[in-house]
Scaffold this active site. Sequence first.
Site, mmCIF file in Angstrom:
data_model
loop_
_atom_site.group_PDB
_atom_site.id
_atom_site.type_symbol
_atom_site.label_atom_id
_atom_site.label_comp_id
_atom_site.label_asym_id
_atom_site.label_seq_id
_atom_site.Cartn_x
_atom_site.Cartn_y
_atom_site.Cartn_z
ATOM 1 N N LEU A 391 0.846 -1.188 -0.212
ATOM 2 C CA LEU A 391 -0.213 -0.044 -0.209
ATOM 3 C C LEU A 391 0.840 1.608 0.043
ATOM 4 O O LEU A 391 1.225 1.480 1.205
ATOM 5 C CB LEU A 391 -0.778 -0.083 0.952
ATOM 6 C CG LEU A 391 -2.002 -1.090 1.768
ATOM 7 C CD1 LEU A 391 -2.627 -1.402 2.432
ATOM 8 C CD2 LEU A 391 -3.173 -1.093 0.050
ATOM 9 N N GLU A 392 1.563 2.295 -1.024
ATOM 10 C CA GLU A 392 1.829 2.480 -1.146
ATOM 11 C C GLU A 392 1.129 4.873 -1.696
ATOM 12 O O GLU A 392 2.046 5.563 -1.245
ATOM 13 C CB GLU A 392 2.346 3.500 -2.317
ATOM 14 C CG GLU A 392 3.652 1.904 -3.028
ATOM 15 C CD GLU A 392 4.108 1.845 -4.190
ATOM 16 O OE1 GLU A 392 3.807 2.812 -5.241
ATOM 17 O OE2 GLU A 392 4.353 0.676 -4.781
ATOM 18 N N ASN A 393 -0.341 4.152 -0.064
ATOM 19 C CA ASN A 393 -0.809 5.206 -0.372
ATOM 20 C C ASN A 393 -1.008 5.708 0.946
ATOM 21 O O ASN A 393 -2.411 6.062 1.316
ATOM 22 C CB ASN A 393 -1.906 5.468 -1.462
ATOM 23 C CG ASN A 393 -1.856 5.154 -2.132
ATOM 24 O OD1 ASN A 393 -1.551 6.394 -3.733
ATOM 25 N ND2 ASN A 393 -1.938 4.282 -3.227
#
Length: 566
Positions: A391-393
């Site tokens: 999860l890069e957000n």
Amino acid sequence: MPRFRPRTRTWSAVAALALAVTAAGISAGPASAADVNNVKNAGFESALSNWTCSANSGATVSSPVHSGAAALKATPAGQDSAQCTQTVAVKPNSTYTLSAWVQGGYAFLGVTGTGTTDVSTWTPDSASWKQLSTTFTTGSSTTSVGVYTHGWYGQAAYYADDVSVYGPDGGGGGDPAPTVPGAPGGLAVSGTTSSSVSLAWNAVSGATGYNVYRDGTKVTAVTGTSATVTGLAASTSYSFQVTATNSAGESPKSAAVTGTTTASGGGGGGGAVPRHAVTGYWQNFNNGATVQKLSDVPSAYDIIAVAFADATSTPGAVTFNLDSAGLGGYTVDQFKADIRAKQAAGKKVIVSVGGQNGTVSVSDPTSATNFANSVYSLMQTYGFDGVDIDLENGLNATYMSQALRALSAKAGSSLVLTMAPQTIDMQSTSNTYFQTALNVKDILTVVNMQYYNSGSMLGCDGKVYSQGSVDFLTALACIQLEGGLSPSQVGLGLPASTSAAGSGYVSPTIVDNALDCLTRGTSCGSFKPSKTYPDLRGAMTWSTNWDAKSGNAWSNGVGAHVHGLP
């Protein structure tokens, strides 16, 4: 990981500025029990009420916050330092303690108009909340002062929260002094292994932290509403209670709950993953890389992360849809059969959640349950061995930890759990990604940090290292190795080719040198770890498809090297 095209966002660390700042004596707490906080809207819970920020540089955000539901985010630009000010009523001839919690870029805190000596204090960029504090004395006719925060020109945004001017009541009606919070409610056991018990409870208004007690003895302190107590005996019952804390004191203990550890052999994570393993992401889409079936993935890959599961309309839940059309007619039945064949060959196939454009929000107990249930359903439907968190957000450490423990309770000790944070996510143990990894350390297989699309970053020695070098890989891996993860839970994530990422590609030789430096103490650059880590898990690449596009040069070079580590 990029879903369709490389990311170009860059994070950079900068060297310290030579700044002359006058600071009076430092004090970490309120002046006395009779004093008050004279600042209005000190925690930015009422947006920017009572505050004025230069050049519209300020806004309130819900994350990160030090306490409450909001904090200030102020962004310098050009010749503007993002200064936010408030006029605070004070009494003449009085001493006050000025403090604030800050995070992010360079942050300054100060006061003007004291009638004596104006003071300020500052800190360079910080990945976690840090308290700035100083004291000042008002002059004989001073009835108000100007309190300010600001950043520095050209640097990253800074965050501020819980600003205070503690001292005699100036009559301006500032925020009230904190009171001792109430006892936490809703304490429950959220998961167990043979050596740990995980707990969760309801948030308490006004609390800035929580203490966890086992059989009446304090065993840990946390800032969130969950904790995992480790080092327990198998098949044993323990009593747990929690208290809430803030600067005013500690609450009474909560009602007790009993947690019983499982029998020996439960938990542990990893399954039959090799001691040294190679992870590769397999693309469930066509973005110009070689289109593959799972059966096409070379045998050098020990863990294959299927990218990606997608969010649904149900909060926290995910689903997976094979892109049969984009993959040349690859059917679901073939896909499932290929998973079974890989597993028969001793490989692990997991589903990855997230990617560059993937947004899955696990932010409360309900969404945590939905996440665990939906991932477990995918494991049952397709035969996946586990899950990868990419999860890069952003993610919520409290509830993602709860979700992963609930999944572990369903899947058992064979669950393979991996993570792929960006470099910025693992710069400090206070970062939510790092916190999550440490929260689930007893069931975690490996963290394959992405050493690309990053820019220069700080190593564990406090020096700045440029992306694309042996030093960048080893000095940043050192942060994880010294920050609480086991060497077997650390892997080096690199792009398989120059086309696979916007920046950060290094040749397989550089990857091999970094692995040798960390495990053997050889082939290092200017940075050399204080010790070796022969149990280092291995390496990861984005992606098997881009690797194939380059003739499998990455897996041929790095794969054999990983499997030959000590």
